[in-house]
Scaffold this motif. Structure first.
Motif, PDB file in Angstrom:
ATOM      1  N   UNK A 334       0.795  -1.233   0.000  1.00 35.48           N
ATOM      2  CA  UNK A 334       0.000   0.000   0.000  1.00 35.48           C
ATOM      3  C   UNK A 334       0.830   1.287   0.000  1.00 35.48           C
ATOM      4  N   UNK A 335       1.768   1.388  -0.919  1.00 36.37           N
ATOM      5  CA  UNK A 335       2.594   2.586  -1.074  1.00 36.37           C
ATOM      6  C   UNK A 335       2.460   3.042  -2.525  1.00 36.37           C
ATOM      7  N   UNK A 336       2.085   4.309  -2.714  1.00 38.59           N
ATOM      8  CA  UNK A 336       1.825   4.826  -4.056  1.00 38.59           C
ATOM      9  C   UNK A 336       2.698   6.050  -4.344  1.00 38.59           C
ATOM     10  N   UNK A 337       3.747   5.889  -5.147  1.00 35.86           N
ATOM     11  CA  UNK A 337       4.544   7.051  -5.558  1.00 35.86           C
ATOM     12  C   UNK A 337       3.864   7.789  -6.714  1.00 35.86           C
ATOM     13  N   UNK A 338       3.936   9.109  -6.687  1.00 34.80           N
ATOM     14  CA  UNK A 338       3.373   9.944  -7.744  1.00 34.80           C
ATOM     15  C   UNK A 338       4.511  10.706  -8.410  1.00 34.80           C
ATOM     16  N   UNK A 339       4.682  10.488  -9.704  1.00 30.48           N
ATOM     17  CA  UNK A 339       5.713  11.148 -10.490  1.00 30.48           C
ATOM     18  C   UNK A 339       5.053  12.125 -11.453  1.00 30.48           C
ATOM     19  N   UNK A 340       5.796  13.121 -11.893  1.00 27.55           N
ATOM     20  CA  UNK A 340       5.255  14.103 -12.822  1.00 27.55           C
ATOM     21  C   UNK A 340       6.020  14.148 -14.129  1.00 27.55           C
ATOM     22  N   UNK A 341       5.305  14.524 -15.210  1.00 30.15           N
ATOM     23  CA  UNK A 341       5.964  14.696 -16.511  1.00 30.15           C
ATOM     24  C   UNK A 341       5.480  16.002 -17.143  1.00 30.15           C
ATOM     25  N   UNK A 342       6.318  16.546 -18.015  1.00 28.42           N
ATOM     26  CA  UNK A 342       5.967  17.753 -18.760  1.00 28.42           C
ATOM     27  C   UNK A 342       5.565  17.440 -20.188  1.00 28.42           C
ATOM     28  N   UNK A 343       6.045  16.321 -20.698  1.00 28.32           N
ATOM     29  CA  UNK A 343       5.795  15.974 -22.096  1.00 28.32           C
ATOM     30  C   UNK A 343       5.357  14.512 -22.175  1.00 28.32           C
ATOM     31  N   UNK A 344       4.188  14.252 -22.762  1.00 29.94           N
ATOM     32  CA  UNK A 344       3.642  12.891 -22.827  1.00 29.94           C
ATOM     33  C   UNK A 344       4.550  11.947 -23.610  1.00 29.94           C
ATOM     34  N   UNK A 345       5.142  12.438 -24.692  1.00 31.56           N
ATOM     35  CA  UNK A 345       6.012  11.568 -25.505  1.00 31.56           C
ATOM     36  C   UNK A 345       7.205  11.097 -24.681  1.00 31.56           C
ATOM     37  N   UNK A 346       7.764  11.994 -23.885  1.00 33.81           N
ATOM     38  CA  UNK A 346       8.888  11.618 -23.021  1.00 33.81           C
ATOM     39  C   UNK A 346       8.406  10.644 -21.949  1.00 33.81           C
ATOM     40  N   UNK A 347       7.226  10.860 -21.422  1.00 34.43           N
ATOM     41  CA  UNK A 347       6.674   9.955 -20.403  1.00 34.43           C
ATOM     42  C   UNK A 347       6.504   8.552 -20.963  1.00 34.43           C
ATOM     43  N   UNK A 348       6.042   8.455 -22.193  1.00 32.10           N
ATOM     44  CA  UNK A 348       5.859   7.137 -22.808  1.00 32.10           C
ATOM     45  C   UNK A 348       7.203   6.453 -23.026  1.00 32.10           C
ATOM     46  N   UNK A 349       8.222   7.208 -23.371  1.00 32.19           N
ATOM     47  CA  UNK A 349       9.566   6.635 -23.504  1.00 32.19           C
ATOM     48  C   UNK A 349      10.030   6.085 -22.160  1.00 32.19           C
ATOM     49  N   UNK A 350       9.776   6.839 -21.089  1.00 33.69           N
ATOM     50  CA  UNK A 350      10.169   6.393 -19.749  1.00 33.69           C
ATOM     51  C   UNK A 350       9.521   5.046 -19.415  1.00 33.69           C
ATOM     52  N   UNK A 351       8.241   4.905 -19.724  1.00 31.26           N
ATOM     53  CA  UNK A 351       7.531   3.664 -19.413  1.00 31.26           C
ATOM     54  C   UNK A 351       8.016   2.529 -20.309  1.00 31.26           C
ATOM     55  N   UNK A 352       8.270   2.838 -21.581  1.00 27.50           N
ATOM     56  CA  UNK A 352       8.774   1.804 -22.497  1.00 27.50           C
ATOM     57  C   UNK A 352      10.153   1.313 -22.096  1.00 27.50           C
ATOM     58  N   UNK A 353      10.929   2.163 -21.442  1.00 27.75           N
ATOM     59  CA  UNK A 353      12.271   1.770 -21.007  1.00 27.75           C
ATOM     60  C   UNK A 353      12.245   0.790 -19.842  1.00 27.75           C
ATOM     61  N   UNK A 354      11.080   0.660 -19.206  1.00 26.90           N
ATOM     62  CA  UNK A 354      10.927  -0.288 -18.099  1.00 26.90           C
ATOM     63  C   UNK A 354      10.474  -1.637 -18.656  1.00 26.90           C
ATOM     64  N   UNK A 355      10.613  -2.735 -17.891  1.00 23.13           N
ATOM     65  CA  UNK A 355      10.063  -4.018 -18.338  1.00 23.13           C
ATOM     66  C   UNK A 355       8.559  -3.904 -18.585  1.00 23.13           C
ATOM     67  N   UNK A 356       8.050  -4.626 -19.571  1.00 26.94           N
ATOM     68  CA  UNK A 356       6.636  -4.543 -19.933  1.00 26.94           C
ATOM     69  C   UNK A 356       5.751  -4.815 -18.724  1.00 26.94           C
TER      70      UNK A 356
END
Length: 452
Positions: A334-356
């Motif tokens: 039950x721990x929820x980190x909240x991160x912020x992004x300025x650009x959606x395209x960069x955010x999607x790259x960040x998620x794609x860089x993680x394991x599926x």
């Protein structure tokens, strides 16, 4: 050690006793009747193992299994029937069918986080498809596992379905046997061990694993409803859900406002439970220590714990980043980190860089933006403007990809997972087209022209 049970099931399966659709339907009805008989015991065991209340236990464990059984009983005969498919002109005189046959003796290894649901749901698919099954429930929920053993023993003879309890050594011994199919739900680390063991017998597997499933929140989302649904999905089961939101990735324009709503609904839904020590427990001391270690940084809500009863207050960490301890592996708590992004395209790259991840949730009122996220990030499955509810429909396949697993189940997909599709060409004997034979090689040039 378990060879005798395995061979009993192998011999029973080879009698073809499990093949008729009526037998399969009867088995599913027997399972349902046994669950009804033991329902109170299941609820009590959930409370004893990790303080799960009856309402949540019925919603996420028992009720969903009843629904799955009913769906299979209703549709099984249609699914099991041979399917006639098209035959190309080159095969003139023949017809094509796909026959459905069970694999045989199956092994189902289930986890501790939803110890009843994630044992029974795969079993429904195995029985529906006509297999026998050996269940290996989690040793971390001993009371639930004991009820499962009693329930299965009441409903079925050992040669058809049985339960084997035990720890790691039991898993190792079972995985040495040449099962016809293995269905495993749990961690990616153990999933690799299961797959390696299965490879020695070339046994097909389904692996239902996990990962860091994000909720991506765009600036045009309904923030109040977004927070409400994220909080519900995240902190249910004390966050010990493979498709719970593992972290929120929100547009910086609305991130602080979203955190305010997240705090509001977390307090509204779970504060009284935690204060009364009625909130669900972390499964064991090892996991408690691991999850508790993530509570650091800018804590927007929560952070308290009751170590003696392994209970952690739902906690929100704002202004986290990818270096935060909670972002290094799946939290499963039950721990929820909240991160912020300025650009959606960069955010999607960040998620794609993680394991599926096993799941992904996108919150937006812009359908085009939602489709853009869905199409450009690989993940198992998910939802737009909701979390976890995609699990509750039998018409959608559930499963991961890559690090989050392989294979799928739920509804028709459970039947298909435990079924081999046998392709058969029915050829006529009324005539014989000579093109295939060596003395008609000149005419084969015609085929070459047609096919090219």
């Amino acid at each position: 050690m378990y060879d005798s049970v395995f061979h009993k099931q192998k011999q029973f399966f080879q009698t073809h006793s499990t093949l008729p659709s009526d037998v399969r339907i009867m088995a599913l009805k027997q399972l349902k009747d046994a669950i009804k008989l033991y329902e109170d015991d299941i609820m009590t065991a959930m409370r004893e193992d990790y303080n799960k209340n009856e309402s949540d236990a019925f919603l996420t464990e028992v009720g969903i299994v009843y629904s799955e059984i009913n769906f299979h009983i209703k549709n099984l005969k249609e699914w099991a029937a041979p399917v006639k498919v098209k035959t190309p002109a080159t095969h003139f005189g023949s017809s094509s069918k796909i026959y459905k046959e069970p694999f045989g003796v199956t092994l189902i290894i289930s986890p501790w986080n939803y110890p009843f649901n994630l044992a029974m749901a795969p079993l429904v698919g195995a029985l529906s498809a006509g297999n026998t099954a050996i269940l290996k429930p989690s040793e971390h929920t001993p009371n639930v596992s004991a009820v499962i053993s009693n329930l299965i023993g009441h409903a079925f003879p050992e040669k058809y379905v049985t339960t084997i309890e035990g720890g790691i050594e039991t898993n190792q011994q079972l995985l040495e046997l040449p099962f016809d199919y293995i269905f495993y739900t749990g961690s990616s680390q153990v999933g690799k061990i299961v797959m390696e063991a299965a490879s020695k017998h070339l046994t097909p597997v389904t692996l239902e694993l996990g990962g860091k499933s994000p909720s991506i929140v765009l600036k045009d989302a309904d923030l109040k409803l977004t927070a409400k649904r994220i909080v519900w999905g995240k902190f249910m089961n004390a966050g010990q859900t493979c498709v719970a939101t593992d972290f929120v990735y929100a547009d910086n324009i609305i991130k602080d406002e979203l955190v305010g709503y997240l705090k509001h609904y977390t307090h509204k839904f779970y504060n009284k439970e935690f204060e009364a020590e009625e909130y669900m427990q972390i499964i064991n001391d090892k996991h408690f220590k691991r999850v508790h270690s993530y509570i650091t940084g800018d804590i927007a809500y929560g952070g308290r714990s009751h170590k003696e009863i392994r209970m952690i207050e739902p906690t929100i960490i704002q202004d986290a980043d990818f270096s935060h301890p909670s972002m290094q592996e799946e939290i499963f708590g039950p721990v929820l980190p909240v991160l912020g992004f300025d650009d959606l395209e960069k955010a999607m790259i960040d998620v794609r860089d993680m394991p599926d991840p096993l799941a992904l949730y996108v919150f937006t009122n812009n359908g085009k933006a939602a489709r853009h996220v869905i199409k450009n990030i690989p993940f198992g499955g998910g939802a737009v403007n909701d979390t976890m509810f995609h699990l509750a429909t039998p018409h959608l396949p559930f499963g991961g990809r890559g690090y989050s697993g392989m294979g799928k189940y739920h509804g028709r997909y459970s039947f298909d997972t435990f079924t081999h599709q046998k392709s058969i060409l029915h050829q006529t004997t009324l005539f014989d087209i000579p093109l295939r034979y060596p003395n008609f090689r000149p005419l084969q040039k015609l085929l070459r022209y047609i096919w090219k």
